[in-house]
Design a protein around this motif. Structure first.
Motif, mmCIF file in Angstrom:
data_model
loop_
_atom_site.group_PDB
_atom_site.id
_atom_site.type_symbol
_atom_site.label_atom_id
_atom_site.label_comp_id
_atom_site.label_asym_id
_atom_site.label_seq_id
_atom_site.Cartn_x
_atom_site.Cartn_y
_atom_site.Cartn_z
ATOM 1 N N ALA A 157 0.836 -1.205 0.000
ATOM 2 C CA ALA A 157 0.000 0.000 0.000
ATOM 3 C C ALA A 157 0.871 1.255 0.000
ATOM 4 N N GLY A 158 1.961 1.208 0.784
ATOM 5 C CA GLY A 158 2.835 2.373 0.818
ATOM 6 C C GLY A 158 3.470 2.654 -0.525
ATOM 7 N N VAL A 159 3.943 1.603 -1.186
ATOM 8 C CA VAL A 159 4.553 1.789 -2.499
ATOM 9 C C VAL A 159 3.520 2.254 -3.514
ATOM 10 N N THR A 160 2.323 1.674 -3.459
ATOM 11 C CA THR A 160 1.276 2.004 -4.435
ATOM 12 C C THR A 160 0.855 3.460 -4.348
ATOM 13 N N PHE A 161 0.698 3.960 -3.121
ATOM 14 C CA PHE A 161 0.133 5.291 -2.960
ATOM 15 C C PHE A 161 1.181 6.387 -2.770
ATOM 16 N N THR A 162 2.463 6.043 -2.829
ATOM 17 C CA THR A 162 3.491 7.089 -2.698
ATOM 18 C C THR A 162 4.433 7.081 -3.889
ATOM 19 N N VAL A 163 5.166 5.993 -4.072
ATOM 20 C CA VAL A 163 6.149 5.952 -5.152
ATOM 21 C C VAL A 163 5.477 6.132 -6.501
ATOM 22 N N ALA A 164 4.316 5.514 -6.682
ATOM 23 C CA ALA A 164 3.612 5.632 -7.955
ATOM 24 C C ALA A 164 3.197 7.064 -8.242
ATOM 25 N N GLY B 181 5.097 9.668 -7.388
ATOM 26 C CA GLY B 181 6.295 10.487 -7.358
ATOM 27 C C GLY B 181 6.758 10.879 -5.979
ATOM 28 N N LEU B 182 6.185 10.264 -4.947
ATOM 29 C CA LEU B 182 6.581 10.563 -3.580
ATOM 30 C C LEU B 182 7.566 9.510 -3.083
ATOM 31 N N ASP B 183 8.174 9.780 -1.948
ATOM 32 C CA ASP B 183 9.133 8.840 -1.374
ATOM 33 C C ASP B 183 8.431 7.948 -0.349
#
Length: 273
Positions: free
Chosen positions: A100-107, A109-111
């Motif tokens: 969930a963290g990767v999906t809603f941040t890295v995707a 453009g966030l870290d």
């Protein structure tokens, strides 16, 4: 016996270490054990495993502390939901949190911090460890609380005019030792779950060192992790195993002692007021 827990830790540590060092002949393994045990005193070994123990201890104690707080909240949930929650593997919760963290941040453009000491990862680890055990302990403490409310002494107290708020408070107090005992009983299991979680994510905790050794031993490549020609690797593994066991056992002893202290029944030699 005051020294019995320490002897149990050493016995378990000895058995685990002997099992991991399968590439070395058994007599040689036994002969090397004292040096491996004392390896924790070597500066280069302590420098390696000391920060790992700090990180692993933070995750483990944070999870147990969060579980203590969650029990009160979860005890109000329906029992079927708690039965479902207690069966969820901690690693699955952690994997879902990372996803969930990767999906809603890295995707976007966030870290998404995946460093071990980041607040996000600390929160994910502790919540993953806490939720299943908190659900299990909530079921147990809920049962104790219901039994206390149905007991003869509770009916007598109500008949004598004791306010219902006092009755409910006393029932919750009776359930507190069960909460502490339940968390203490799960402490070593949580430490084992933490080993798997740290190892699979290759986080630099004690679990990473132990998991790599287990993986090597089970795959037949144990000599890449522990070899008679590499005493430093042996001592590092022995120190990581020992500190991991100590963390689990110390957490268990703490909550067992807390359960005894919270028990409202008078202890031997105490006066009943």
């Amino acid at each position: 016996m005051r020294w019995w827990p320490a002897l149990q830790v050493l016995a378990l540590h000895f058995v685990l270490l002997m099992g991991l060092e399968r590439k070395v002949a058994l007599p040689e393994r036994v002969a090397l054990y004292p040096a491996q045990l004392l390896g924790l005193l070597r500066p280069e070994v302590f420098t390696e495993v000391g920060p790992q123990a700090l990180l692993t201890g933070t995750y483990l104690l944070g999870g147990l502390g969060l579980a203590w707080l969650l029990v009160t909240l979860l005890s109000r949930w329906a029992r079927p939901l708690l039965w479902f929650m207690e069966g969820i593997p901690p690693f699955l919760l952690l994997a879902l949190g990372v996803w969930a963290g990767v999906t809603f941040t890295v995707a976007r453009g966030l870290d998404f911090p995946l460093t071990p000491w980041s607040p996000v990862m600390l929160g994910l680890y502790t919540a993953s460890l806490a939720l299943p055990v908190a659900a299990r302990v909530a079921l147990a403490t809920g049962q104790v609380r219901r039994e206390a409310l149905d007991a003869d002494y509770t009916r007598t107290a109500r008949a004598m005019g004791l306010p219902e708020a006092r009755v409910q408070a006393q029932a919750r107090r009776v359930a507190l030792p069960e909460r502490a005992a339940g968390l203490g009983g799960d402490a070593l299991g949580l430490a084992l779950a933490l080993v798997i979680m740290e190892g699979l994510l290759q986080f630099p905790g004690l679990g990473n060192s132990v998991y790599l050794a287990l993986q090597g031993a089970l795959s037949g490549a144990g000599d890449t992790v522990s070899s008679a020609a590499d005493p430093l690797a042996q001592q590092t593994l022995a120190a990581a195993l020992l500190l991991w066991l100590l963390l689990g056992v110390l957490a268990t002893l703490f909550y067992q002692g807390l359960a005894a202290r919270l028990d409202p029944r008078p202890r031997s030699g105490e006066e009943v007021h």
